[in-house]
Write a protein that holds these residues in place. Structure first.
Motif, PDB file in Angstrom:
ATOM      1  N   SER A  39       0.822  -1.200   0.000  1.00  0.00           N
ATOM      2  CA  SER A  39       0.000   0.000   0.000  1.00  0.00           C
ATOM      3  C   SER A  39       0.859   1.255   0.000  1.00  0.00           C
ATOM      4  O   SER A  39       0.359   2.356   0.149  1.00  0.00           O
ATOM      5  CB  SER A  39      -0.956  -0.003   1.192  1.00  0.00           C
ATOM      6  OG  SER A  39      -0.233  -0.181   2.373  1.00  0.00           O
ATOM      7  N   ASP A  40       2.165   1.091  -0.162  1.00  0.00           N
ATOM      8  CA  ASP A  40       3.036   2.264  -0.264  1.00  0.00           C
ATOM      9  C   ASP A  40       2.966   2.864  -1.658  1.00  0.00           C
ATOM     10  O   ASP A  40       2.596   2.198  -2.609  1.00  0.00           O
ATOM     11  CB  ASP A  40       4.480   1.859   0.067  1.00  0.00           C
ATOM     12  CG  ASP A  40       4.730   1.918   1.557  1.00  0.00           C
ATOM     13  OD1 ASP A  40       3.916   2.563   2.233  1.00  0.00           O
ATOM     14  OD2 ASP A  40       5.698   1.329   2.036  1.00  0.00           O
TER      15      ASP A  40
ATOM     16  N   SER B 132     -10.061   1.774  -6.702  1.00  0.00           N
ATOM     17  CA  SER B 132      -8.989   1.455  -5.750  1.00  0.00           C
ATOM     18  C   SER B 132      -7.770   0.803  -6.396  1.00  0.00           C
ATOM     19  O   SER B 132      -7.201  -0.130  -5.875  1.00  0.00           O
ATOM     20  CB  SER B 132      -9.491   0.663  -4.550  1.00  0.00           C
ATOM     21  OG  SER B 132      -9.943  -0.601  -4.892  1.00  0.00           O
TER      22      SER B 132
ATOM     23  N   LYS C 143      -2.381   4.733  -2.611  1.00  0.00           N
ATOM     24  CA  LYS C 143      -3.378   4.619  -1.547  1.00  0.00           C
ATOM     25  C   LYS C 143      -3.175   5.715  -0.500  1.00  0.00           C
ATOM     26  O   LYS C 143      -2.060   6.152  -0.285  1.00  0.00           O
ATOM     27  CB  LYS C 143      -3.205   3.270  -0.851  1.00  0.00           C
ATOM     28  CG  LYS C 143      -3.262   2.080  -1.781  1.00  0.00           C
ATOM     29  CD  LYS C 143      -4.664   1.541  -1.838  1.00  0.00           C
ATOM     30  CE  LYS C 143      -4.761   0.302  -2.694  1.00  0.00           C
ATOM     31  NZ  LYS C 143      -4.327   0.479  -4.072  1.00  0.00           N
ATOM     32  N   PRO C 144      -4.260   6.123   0.154  1.00  0.00           N
ATOM     33  CA  PRO C 144      -4.092   7.008   1.298  1.00  0.00           C
ATOM     34  C   PRO C 144      -3.253   6.280   2.352  1.00  0.00           C
ATOM     35  O   PRO C 144      -3.245   5.047   2.352  1.00  0.00           O
ATOM     36  CB  PRO C 144      -5.526   7.202   1.812  1.00  0.00           C
ATOM     37  CG  PRO C 144      -6.408   6.705   0.731  1.00  0.00           C
ATOM     38  CD  PRO C 144      -5.637   5.728  -0.075  1.00  0.00           C
TER      39      PRO C 144
END
Lengths: 580, 336
Positions: free
Chosen positions: B191-192, B277, B281-282
């Motif tokens: 998710s980085d 998505s 990503k946040p």
């Protein structure tokens, strides 16, 4: 948007969910609680629509394990030996009453033997009587663990059948294929004598009637209708409704009246069966459902939903719309847990717990209409709950730093937090990140976008996250269905999976207490032992409770008798609901 | 029969011109002419200024973040109303001097900082994907147009094949595997920003080259018949020299124009993919993932929805106007 994360919960459902209590209207003082619960006359007729967001994985009774579905199927199509009555009183609505059986069962031999008698005159939807053999056949399906997947498997460990040599699984492997010895053992464990069915267990099962009422694993099933996995979406009814046509996994189905249902064998305390037709509508998003129910026109006037109102819609819930809402504390508790393979130092785990900003997490999730802070993994409505087991609140970064210092680890201590990612969950995780970083950690967020595989991922023994999110609801209102299945390492940890023990927690002390609790014949003594076991978990920081989800639900204006009972896990209960 | 070169030169210089410094007029290259045309086009100039502004902002954001001028990550939950679903207290999304565009619902992070920082990531993704698409498209277009025959036919079919692939579907279907693979070789987890951006850029670029390839091939087909190409060939120039020294310099106009037109397409693609998505990503903001979060708040916190939408609209429109302006300036004879 609580609803997004509910999907993750629904996946937990696949692993296990639940009946548990849901106390009504916890903490909300806006006066909108259960407004109009008794509004309108209870009249028969009309069409009720029930909006559900994502597809059900099963409609087969032995495979049903989702809190929302269990009781709604009970109210409409699947009757059990005993079931939960309609009541707004949580205690009453989780006390089993006779349904297909004449009483709530007679136990003997220290709760190791249970006996039920099936009522006369109860019929299947094709008019044939429900027999003792049907119950026995239904129970036998639970043992076919390769075909009947997804359902509760308590029977496997309780029913008095020897385990297969060299395995922890029973000798009997279900009705589709089993060794003759297995079949013989099963025939001895469940016996039929006319209309009387007797269950023989290995160990005491004091709350067996609760388990029957709370799940559908003991339901009758007609052998000639069973096609194994092909019956997954078959609904063969014995209740007041039956399925019209077939079930569409993506869209749902329509329930119409069952002509072979005889109300005289039933009670209006269990099912009022008011609407002529119930449409189960699957596939709309929570936002679409909220839009439609706020607009309240056409068929939506007689609609209810299992989806909570997304936080973004709260400001639209005013005036007349607010009168159509209900706030219910759900039986589901969310928690995070340290991975015991990487966070081996107790002081580091204590530091994590100390710096966890539960208040920020709840607020990022939408505030007090979406979540309530939790201080125990056991839900407040479940026996064995202990208030203030964990501190909760904003967290104490200073204490966390001190703990990390005395642990002698490098600071900032790097950790990775994994959770099912949605825009709201990402903000909630950001709140944790900020708290932990103030407390001396360096946090990497690992949000998993694919929620359908989230639980499969965290069950993988090789997963690398240091902190893991999880959600759970009790199977029946006892802590034995919470801490034991989640933290007992023995049934959970295998070579290929961590089971429900996602953090690979192992404790001989905890396991011993669970064993004692399971052997206990007295429920109070059991509860006490489970509370001790929970304290062991808290001492080891095996988990950190974060929140109890709040159900904030909207309904159409022409819905009557609307109720979210504890029996239906806080979801709208189809037992009393009718339409004008 | 063509005029000998020596005569042509003489003819040109002998033309009488009525200017103080005749050399200055005569020296006007096609580039200067095009620039002159572009400068006279007010709309394009305005678009250029806006785009340049975004670019400068995007380059500055990481430094501003480092020095604490903008702060896209700190939560200000005290500015939110927990009884109303954690939307900002006060009117217009909590706009104040310290938060000029308000704060986001839920976490209370500063919207201006998040958008500013988000522009950096969005433009980086769009820029790099455009570069991948342009480089691939141009190189393959030159080879295809110049070589002809079997090579041309093969590349032509490859273009058809790629165009017929559903790009979004591929992005979605392969995203988990692709990002996991990227995460193995790049810093950070799945998710980085790095692995996610790398995957997004690669796939966007790999599906973006065919239209550029076709355009370039058409140009090359006409250029390769010109005398200077024949001359170079007769002098024994290598293939590589022919492609990149002789032909490529004549292609910069269409390349530049397609670049300014792919940029806005990729900026909107980034936003659209955030909705599904895929991508960064946040908590790392991009214009896309801020917008996605804000969509649901369009009725309860309109301000929060308005600014990201506005920023995306402005940059996309500006880039498109800039591209059109460049096209008009560089190729005035083109009929539109």
């Amino acid at each position: 948007m609580a609803s997004y994360r509910k999907k993750a919960l629904a996946v937990a459902a696949a692993a296990s969910m639940s009946v548990a209590l849901a106390a009504c209207g916890g903490g909300s003082d806006n006066g909108s609680n259960n407004n109009g619960t008794k509004s309108g006359e209870a009249t028969k007729g009309g069409t009720l629509t029930y909006y559900i967001r994502s597809a059900m994985e099963h409609t087969d009774p032995q495979r049903t394990y989702v809190g929302r579905d269990i009781t709604n199927w009970s109210r409409t199509v699947y009757r059990s030996l005993v079931t939960f009555p309609i009541s707004e009183d949580a205690a009453k609505s989780t006390t089993p009453v006779p349904d297909l059986a004449t009483d709530t069962g007679q136990s003997s031999d220290g709760a190791k033997t249970w006996k039920f008698t099936v009522k006369d005159g109860v019929k299947w939807e094709d008019g044939k009587p429900i027999t003792c053999e049907d119950f026995k056949y239904g129970a036998s399906r639970v043992f076919a663990t390769d075909v009947i997947t997804g359902g509760p498997n308590y029977l496997l460990t309780y029913l008095d059948i020897p385990t297969a040599p060299g395995s922890d699984l029973p000798l009997y492997t279900g009705p589709y294929k089993s060794s003759p010895e297995g079949k013989a053992a099963f025939d001895k464990a469940i016996t039929c004598d006319g209309n009387t069915i007797t269950y023989h267990f290995k160990k005491p099962w004091a709350d067996f009637p609760l388990a029957i009422a709370a799940l559908h694993m003991m339901d009758p099933y007609r052998q000639d209708k069973d096609q194994g996995d092909k019956s997954n979406y078959q609904i063969f009814s014995n209740g007041p409704y039956k399925l019209d046509g077939t079930w569409d996994k993506q869209k749902g189905g329509t329930l119409v009246r069952n002509p072979n249902y005889d109300p005289s064998t039933d009670s209006t305390d269990i099912r009022k069966a008011l609407p002529d037709k119930i449409i189960i509508d699957i596939g709309k998003t929570s936002e679409q459902i909220a839009d439609q129910l706020i607009a309240n026109s056409g068929a939506d006037k007689t609609a209810v939903t299992s989806q909570s109102i997304p936080a973004a819609y709260y400001s639209q819930i005013t005036g007349d719309v607010a009168k159509r809402t209900v706030t219910v504390t759900s039986p589901f508790t969310d928690y995070i847990l340290p991975n015991f393979k990487t966070m081996t130092n107790l002081q580091v785990r204590q530091a994590l717990a100390a710096s966890t900003d539960v208040t920020g997490w709840v607020q990022a999730g939408g505030g007090d209409k979406a979540y309530e802070e939790a201080t125990d993994i056991v839900n407040p409505a479940v026996k064995g709950y202990q208030k203030d087991l964990f501190p909760g609140g904003k967290g104490d970064p200073e204490k966390s730093k001190q703990l990390l210092q005395s642990a002698g680890v490098q600071m900032p201590y790097p950790i990775t937090f994994t959770y099912p990612s949605t825009p709201t969950a990402d903000k909630m995780a950001a709140a944790f990140k900020q708290g932990w970083e103030a407390g001396g950690f360096k946090v990497t967020l690992d949000g998993v976008a694919d929620q359908d595989t989230y639980y499969t991922n965290i069950q993988n023994p090789g997963q690398k996250a240091d902190v893991i999110w999880g959600g759970w609801g009790a199977d029946w209102p006892s802590a034995i269905t919470v801490t034991a299945p989640l933290f007992d390492s023995r049934p959970n940890l295998t070579k290929n999976s961590n089971g429900q023990d996602y953090g690979a927690y192992k404790s001989a002390e905890f396991n011993a207490l669970v064993d004692q609790a399971q052997e206990a014949t007295d429920l109070d003594q059991q509860t006490q032992l489970l509370q001790q076991a929970d304290k062991v978990l808290a001492k080891d920081v095996a988990y950190i409770p974060t929140d109890t989800a709040i159900f904030y639900m909207l309904r159409g204006s022409d819905v009557t008798g609307y109720m979210n009972t504890a029996a239906s896990n806080g979801y709208p209960d189809l037992g009393p609901i009718g339409v004008k | 029969m063509s005029l000998p070169e020596s005569q042509l030169e003489r003819l040109e210089t002998s033309v009488p011109v009525d200017v103080a410094d005749p050399e200055a007029v005569l020296g006007k290259s096609p580039t200067q002419l095009a620039l002159g045309r572009f400068r006279r086009d007010k709309l394009s100039m305005a678009a250029f200024v806006v785009v340049a502004g975004y670019m400068i902002g995007a380059i500055a954001a990481p430094f501003l973040n480092k020095f604490g001028v903008i702060d896209p990550f700190t939560l200000h939950q005290n500015l939110l109303d927990p009884t109303l679903g954690s939307v900002p207290k006060g009117k217009y999304g909590g706009i104040s001097w310290s938060h000029p565009l308000g704060v986001e619902p839920g976490a209370g992070r500063d919207v201006m900082s998040r958008l500013w920082y988000g522009v950096t990531f969005s433009l980086t993704i769009a820029l790099l994907s455009s570069l991948v698409a342009i480089v691939l498209g141009t190189v393959l277009g030159i080879i295809s147009g110049f070589t002809g025959g079997l090579v041309d036919a093969t590349i032509g079919r490859l273009v058809d094949l790629t165009l017929s692939f559903p790009q979004t579907l591929m992005l979605l279907a392969l995203s988990a595997t692709g990002v996991a693979l990227a995460a193995r070789y790049l810093p950070g987890n799945q998710s980085d920003p790095f692995p996610n951006a790398f995957y997004e850029i690669l796939v966007l670029g790999l599906f973006g080259w065919p239209p550029i390839c076709r355009l370039i091939r058409g140009q090359v087909l006409s250029i390769r018949e010109r005398e200077f190409v024949d001359a170079a060939r007769l002098l024994g120039a290598s293939r590589r020299r022919l492609y990149f020294k002789e032909i490529l310099p004549n292609l910069w106009a269409p390349v530049l124009v397609s670049f300014t037109l792919t940029m806005p397409a990729y900026i909107s693609a980034e936003a659209a993919l955030s909705y599904l998505s895929v991508g960064i990503k946040p908590p790392t903001p991009t214009l896309g993932n801020v917008l996605v979060d804000s969509i649901n708040y369009s009725s309860s916190d309109f301000t929060f929805f308005f600014f990201p939408a506005l920023l995306i609209a402005i940059i996309v429109v500006s880039f498109n106007l800039l591209g059109d302006g460049l096209n008009d300036a560089l190729d005035p004879k083109a009929d539109r």
